[in-house]
Design an enzyme around this catalytic site. Structure first.
Site: not given
Ligand code: ZN
Length: 334
Positions: A63, A66, A157, A221
């Site tokens: 993404h 990020e 991420h 994350e």
């Molecule tokens: Zn992500």
């Protein structure tokens, strides 16, 4: 000047990636103790002359907005090249979505992290389908060349939502393999001591490498999305340190599960099946917020729905396209 020479001269791989968002020529150079190869935009491999048998992929920017993991990977790359970072593993770094990165967006046309395990074939051609094909190919080449029994892929991420647990890791569904305690402890060392066990197949990058190559793969994350240069550096100290130790093969983790590890099982992957789909809670709801069994949680397009048991929500997003996941609901295991 060739791009690897620019890197050796001190330019960052992030800068080169951002300046060449559509195309970067393939290039390989042998320097003092390793071979460096660029495979395309955002794709760089380091093979130390005397490497161990732990094939390692670190990916970020699947993404584009990020930025924290991108900055962390970029710093590791810089330090490998200037010799500050000792490297023992054959290592591939991936900056997933350079075009989205350049405009500070999650994606251009389609969520790249829904296009792996070949799902790009089911979607109309766009930038992200091309990119998924390119990433699948570079991973295939890397894991074929360094086809050791130990492979790992950490897909880094940051989340859109604020979260009750700032850092957490998703363990892809792998019913035929025993879950690795050392790997869970590695996540703990990266500061992602909350582990979510996925209970179904997926089209994510980490599920792709896990299911096809038996790699130890995680979606990790690391906190909340911030623009480049605005990430709270102090909250990544332990993550950076552990990634650095992992690359120099000095990260020691126990065979016994670390006491800080908290496990969650995914109980429900909620799919949006109607344009009228809507949540009954505000946009600001944090990841891991608890919903009671009889609480009205969402409108499925026809009726209001409860969960039937107490569950916590992760990744709520009612704006996904129809057929995509609008939220995960998880339950603590231990
Ligand atoms: Zn992500």
């Amino acid at each position: 000047m060739e791009n690897i020479q620019k890197l050796i001269n001190g330019e960052s791989f992030l800068k080169i990636t951002r300046e060449n968002e559509t195309y970067l020529p393939k290039e390989t150079t042998k320097i003092s103790s390793m071979t460096i190869s660029i495979y395309g935009t955002g794709l760089i491999e380091f093979i130390p002359d005397n490497h161990n048998d732990k094939s390692t992929i670190l990916s970020c920017a699947i993404h584009g907005n990020e930025t924290a993991p991108i900055e962390i990977c970029d710093e590791l790359i810089t330090n490998i090249i200037n010799g500050k970072q000792d490297l023992k593993c054959p290592t591939l770094f991936i900056f997933g979505n350079p075009k989205a990165m350049n405009i500070g967006k999650r994606f251009i046309d389609f969520n790249l992290n829904r296009l792996f395990t070949g799902n790009h074939k089911n979607i109309d051609d766009c930038y992200e389908t091309e990119r998924a094909i390119e990433l699948e190919a570079v991973v295939e080449e890397f894991f074929s060349k360094y086809n050791y029994s130990f492979k790992r892929h950490y897909d880094l991420h940051t989340a859109i939502k604020p979260s009750k647990h700032e850092k957490f890791a998703i363990y892809p569904y792998c019913p035929d393999r025993e879950k690795s305690i050392e790997q869970m402890n590695t996540m703990e060392a990266l500061d992602a001591n909350i582990i979510l066990f996925s209970t179904s197949k997926a089209t994510t990058f980490s599920y792709h490498t896990s299911s096809i190559y038996n790699s130890h793969s995680f979606t990790v994350e690391l906190g909340k999305v911030h623009p480049f240069g605005k990430n709270p550096q102090e909250s990544f100290i332990r993550t950076r340190e552990s990634l650095s130790q992992l690359l120099s093969d000095q990260l020691i983790v126990s065979h016994e599960l670390h006491e800080n590890v908290v496990k969650y099982q995914v109980q429900l992957s909620l799919i949006k099946n109607s344009e009228k789909f809507a949540f009954h809670f505000p946009e600001t709801t944090e990841n891991f917020t608890l919903f009671k069994a009889d609480e009205l949680v969402y409108f499925d397009g026809e009726k209001d729905c409860t969960l039937g048991e107490d569950l916590r929500i992760v990744f709520p997003n009612q704006n996904v396209v129809i057929g995509q996941r609008a939220a995960l609901f998880v339950k603590q295991e231990n």
